[in-house]
Each structure stands twice: as structure tokens, then as C-alpha cells.
Design an enzyme around this catalytic site. Structure first.
Site, mmCIF file in Angstrom:
data_model
loop_
_atom_site.group_PDB
_atom_site.id
_atom_site.type_symbol
_atom_site.label_atom_id
_atom_site.label_comp_id
_atom_site.label_asym_id
_atom_site.label_seq_id
_atom_site.Cartn_x
_atom_site.Cartn_y
_atom_site.Cartn_z
ATOM 1 N N GLU A 20 37.924 50.201 42.446
ATOM 2 C CA GLU A 20 37.273 49.482 41.339
ATOM 3 C C GLU A 20 35.759 49.555 41.485
ATOM 4 O O GLU A 20 35.038 49.566 40.482
ATOM 5 C CB GLU A 20 37.787 48.032 41.276
ATOM 6 C CG GLU A 20 39.209 47.996 40.711
ATOM 7 C CD GLU A 20 40.074 46.851 41.199
ATOM 8 O OE1 GLU A 20 39.563 45.881 41.789
ATOM 9 O OE2 GLU A 20 41.312 46.939 41.006
ATOM 10 N N GLY A 31 46.965 43.436 46.257
ATOM 11 C CA GLY A 31 46.146 42.762 45.258
ATOM 12 C C GLY A 31 46.912 41.627 44.600
ATOM 13 O O GLY A 31 47.061 40.540 45.158
ATOM 14 N N GLY A 32 47.456 41.899 43.419
ATOM 15 C CA GLY A 32 48.114 40.873 42.602
ATOM 16 C C GLY A 32 49.092 39.994 43.370
ATOM 17 O O GLY A 32 49.071 38.757 43.233
ATOM 18 N N HIS A 89 36.433 50.379 47.598
ATOM 19 C CA HIS A 89 37.606 50.132 46.737
ATOM 20 C C HIS A 89 37.430 50.917 45.432
ATOM 21 O O HIS A 89 36.319 51.045 44.919
ATOM 22 C CB HIS A 89 37.740 48.624 46.452
ATOM 23 C CG HIS A 89 39.031 48.287 45.778
ATOM 24 N ND1 HIS A 89 39.218 48.485 44.437
ATOM 25 C CD2 HIS A 89 40.195 47.818 46.270
ATOM 26 C CE1 HIS A 89 40.474 48.133 44.130
ATOM 27 N NE2 HIS A 89 41.084 47.727 45.233
ATOM 28 N N GLU A 123 45.004 53.976 48.607
ATOM 29 C CA GLU A 123 45.391 53.269 47.391
ATOM 30 C C GLU A 123 45.300 54.217 46.194
ATOM 31 O O GLU A 123 44.199 54.400 45.644
ATOM 32 C CB GLU A 123 44.459 52.085 47.146
ATOM 33 C CG GLU A 123 44.457 51.048 48.228
ATOM 34 C CD GLU A 123 43.948 49.708 47.705
ATOM 35 O OE1 GLU A 123 44.700 48.740 47.737
ATOM 36 O OE2 GLU A 123 42.799 49.669 47.238
ATOM 37 N N SER A 174 50.246 48.041 43.958
ATOM 38 C CA SER A 174 51.471 47.359 43.504
ATOM 39 C C SER A 174 52.471 47.104 44.635
ATOM 40 O O SER A 174 53.675 47.198 44.425
ATOM 41 C CB SER A 174 52.111 48.118 42.340
ATOM 42 O OG SER A 174 51.221 48.159 41.229
ATOM 43 N N GLY A 233 47.461 47.677 40.354
ATOM 44 C CA GLY A 233 47.594 46.723 39.256
ATOM 45 C C GLY A 233 48.456 47.220 38.112
ATOM 46 O O GLY A 233 48.507 46.601 37.049
ATOM 47 N N ASN A 256 43.800 41.257 48.939
ATOM 48 C CA ASN A 256 42.549 41.422 48.184
ATOM 49 C C ASN A 256 42.637 40.551 46.937
ATOM 50 O O ASN A 256 43.338 40.893 45.987
ATOM 51 C CB ASN A 256 42.405 42.912 47.820
ATOM 52 C CG ASN A 256 41.210 43.180 46.937
ATOM 53 O OD1 ASN A 256 40.366 42.304 46.721
ATOM 54 N ND2 ASN A 256 41.126 44.404 46.417
ATOM 55 N N TRP A 257 41.911 39.445 46.972
ATOM 56 C CA TRP A 257 42.011 38.479 45.857
ATOM 57 C C TRP A 257 41.146 38.895 44.666
ATOM 58 O O TRP A 257 41.139 38.224 43.635
ATOM 59 C CB TRP A 257 41.638 37.074 46.342
ATOM 60 C CG TRP A 257 42.634 36.507 47.325
ATOM 61 C CD1 TRP A 257 43.817 37.088 47.728
ATOM 62 C CD2 TRP A 257 42.546 35.260 48.056
ATOM 63 N NE1 TRP A 257 44.459 36.269 48.640
ATOM 64 C CE2 TRP A 257 43.704 35.145 48.859
ATOM 65 C CE3 TRP A 257 41.600 34.228 48.090
ATOM 66 C CZ2 TRP A 257 43.939 34.045 49.693
ATOM 67 C CZ3 TRP A 257 41.829 33.142 48.923
ATOM 68 C CH2 TRP A 257 42.990 33.050 49.711
ATOM 69 N N LYS A 258 40.355 39.944 44.833
ATOM 70 C CA LYS A 258 39.497 40.469 43.759
ATOM 71 C C LYS A 258 38.660 39.346 43.128
ATOM 72 O O LYS A 258 38.337 38.383 43.822
ATOM 73 C CB LYS A 258 40.351 41.228 42.727
ATOM 74 C CG LYS A 258 41.232 42.287 43.403
ATOM 75 C CD LYS A 258 41.800 43.302 42.451
ATOM 76 C CE LYS A 258 42.637 44.310 43.235
ATOM 77 N NZ LYS A 258 43.163 45.377 42.397
HETATM 78 P P1 PGA Z 1 47.515 45.657 43.424
HETATM 79 O O1 PGA Z 1 46.020 45.923 43.979
HETATM 80 O O2 PGA Z 1 48.338 45.240 44.612
HETATM 81 O O3 PGA Z 1 47.351 44.541 42.429
HETATM 82 O O4 PGA Z 1 47.989 46.911 42.819
HETATM 83 C C1 PGA Z 1 45.796 46.548 45.220
HETATM 84 C C2 PGA Z 1 44.313 46.697 45.448
HETATM 85 O O5 PGA Z 1 43.566 46.979 44.502
HETATM 86 O O6 PGA Z 1 43.830 46.539 46.595
#
Ligand code: PGA
Length: 251
Positions: free
Chosen positions: A97, A233-234, A95, A167, A212, A173, A9-11
């Protein structure tokens, strides 16, 4: 046996040039044959990533879609059908967010889930509790409540064409990862909840862990019985690290 899936997930990250560079880095990775791999760039980069990945074993998804599947008057939204036409195979739905920052509730998430399927995409339904909810012992109530809404609205058989990502919000994050045992406990509860409706669906539905995930913790998470891959994500913004996570899922 469920085939593992690792999703990046490149957000809301990247410029056209940094995204092209990341995609080229991905193409150079040695990726395991036994793992499905997908990346989720911003809408505006989907076409670029799709073209650059042509011939690679990496599929593309979007991070969101409209709650209506029919084309029409919905300013600013992108439909699942439009994403399908661009070559997307997947879409993230719900998600945290979007639930917490944009304000999408279970009803909106459920409509987006159905709209994704109607447009030909496979939804990745994201579920997860906040730190406060975990501390007050509400983790399973929250996560299974989010799942139940989709099952109540559309029936459990929709998971023949969908994936679930657990998640924990406090792990996203933050550098704090759920321990493999903490994650497994929730994954097992999600699978039991599916099995109460339909044992065959529960058996084939892939449950991803997200929060993470890194190259250094991926293998121990993926070794758990009900963890079938990751939503990353990251660490998915670094091609070498994402490649290492994909390889961990193949071992
Ligand atoms: P993260 O994000 O790996 O940076 O914690 C995961 C996500 O939000 O899908």
C-alpha cells in the site's frame, strides 16, 4: 527450527476506544508459547496498545518509519528511534500500500530498512507482485528484484535482524488467498536467493505469508516448509480470529 511469527497489521483502522477494546480482546486470548506474536497499530495508538499489552506475550510494531534515522528536519515523519523509545520492536517496511498508493520505490524502501535497523527496530520487509505481473509470468523477477535491492545496498547479514513478508498484492484485502503451493513456490525462491549469499542467514530468516490469511486457511499455509508465519490484515482486527491464527501457527 525457525520460531513462527504472526503479525497483525491493523492499517489505518481504529479509534482510541475500538483499539483499546481490540487490545483487551487480545489479552484474553490463549496464545501459544511457541509463537512470536506482534501487532502493528497506527502511530497514534502505539503508546496505548503498548501499555495495554504490558505483561502480555505480544510485541508492538509500527507500520512505517522515516527514511532518515537521525532526528531532524523531516516534517510529518516519525523516526525509528522515536518508535523504539515508544516500545516498538518491529516496523513494516515496503508494504504494497505504501509502494503503490504513496509511491515508495525500492530505493526509499531500502533506506527505510536501514533506518529501521539504525534506530533499533527489526524491519519486516514486504515484497509482492501485482496481478498483472503474476499473469505475465513476472512474479519471481518482481519479488526477488525487490529483495535484491536491500541485499545489494546493505548485505545479506541484515536479515539476521529482520523478517521478510511475501504478500501478493492481488491477495491483500481481496479475499483471494494464494494457494499454499503458490505461496510456497515464492517463499522457496526467496530462501534460495538468501542462500546464494549466505546459507546460515537463509536458514534462520523467517518468511511470512500475507494476503487474506484467515483462521480457516492459516493452518494449511503455515504447514508449508518455507512459510514461517503470517502478516495478517483484516483478520487481525478481530481478536478471536487473530487468536485462532496464532494458535494455528503453534500447531
Ligand atoms: P489482508 O492484509 O490480510 O487484509 O489481506 C494483509 C496485509 O496487507 O498485510
Amino acid at each position: 527450527m525457525r520460531r513462527p511469527l504472526v503479525a497483525g497489521n491493523w492499517k489505518m483502522n481504529g479509534t482510541r476506544s475500538s483499539v483499546a477494546e481490540l487490545t483487551q480482546g487480545l489479552v484474553r486470548q490463549v496464545l501459544p508459547e511457541s509463537v512470536d506474536i506482534a501487532v502493528f497499530p497506527s502511530f497514534i495508538h502505539v503508546d496505548l496498545v503498548r501499555s495495554a499489552l504490558a505483561g502480555a506475550r505480544v510485541s508492538v510494531g509500527a507500520q512505517d518509519c522515516a527514511q532518515e534515522s537521525e532526528a531532524g528536519a523531516l516534517t510529518g515523519e516519525v523516526s525509528s528511534g522515536q518508535l523504539y523509545e515508544l516500545g516498538c520492536e518491529w516496523v513494516l517496511v515496503g508494504h504494497s500500500e505504501r509502494r503503490l498508493i504513496v509511491g515508495e520505490d525500492d530505493g526509499v524502501v531500502s533506506r527505510k530498512f536501514a533506518a529501521a535497523l539504525a534506530g533499533g527496530l527489526k524491519p519486516v520487509l514486504c515484497l509482492g507482485e501485482t496481478l498483472e505481473q503474476r499473469r505475465s509470468g513476472k512474479t519471481l523477477d518482481v519479488v526477488l528484484g525487490q529483495l535484491c535491492r536491500v541485499i545489494e545496498d546493505h548485505g545479506v547479514s541484515v536479515f539476521n535482524n529482520a523478517v521478510i513478508a511475501y504478500e501478493p498484492v492481488w491477495a491483500i484485502g481481496s479475499g483471494l488467498t494464494a494457494t499454499p503451493e503458490e505461496a510456497q513456490e515464492v517463499h522457496a525462491a526467496i530462501r534460495r536467493c538468501l542462500a546464494n549469499e549466505d546459507a546460515a542467514v537463509a536458514e534462520i530468516t523467517r518468511l511470512l505469508y500475507g494476503g487474506s490469511v484467515k483462521a480457516e486457511n492459516a493452518a494449511e499455509l503455515f504447514a508449508m516448509a518455507d512459510i514461517d508465519g503470517g502478516l495478517v490484515g483484516g483478520a487481525s482486527l478481530k481478536a478471536d480470529e487473530f487468536g485462532a491464527i496464532c494458535r494455528a501457527a503453534g500447531n
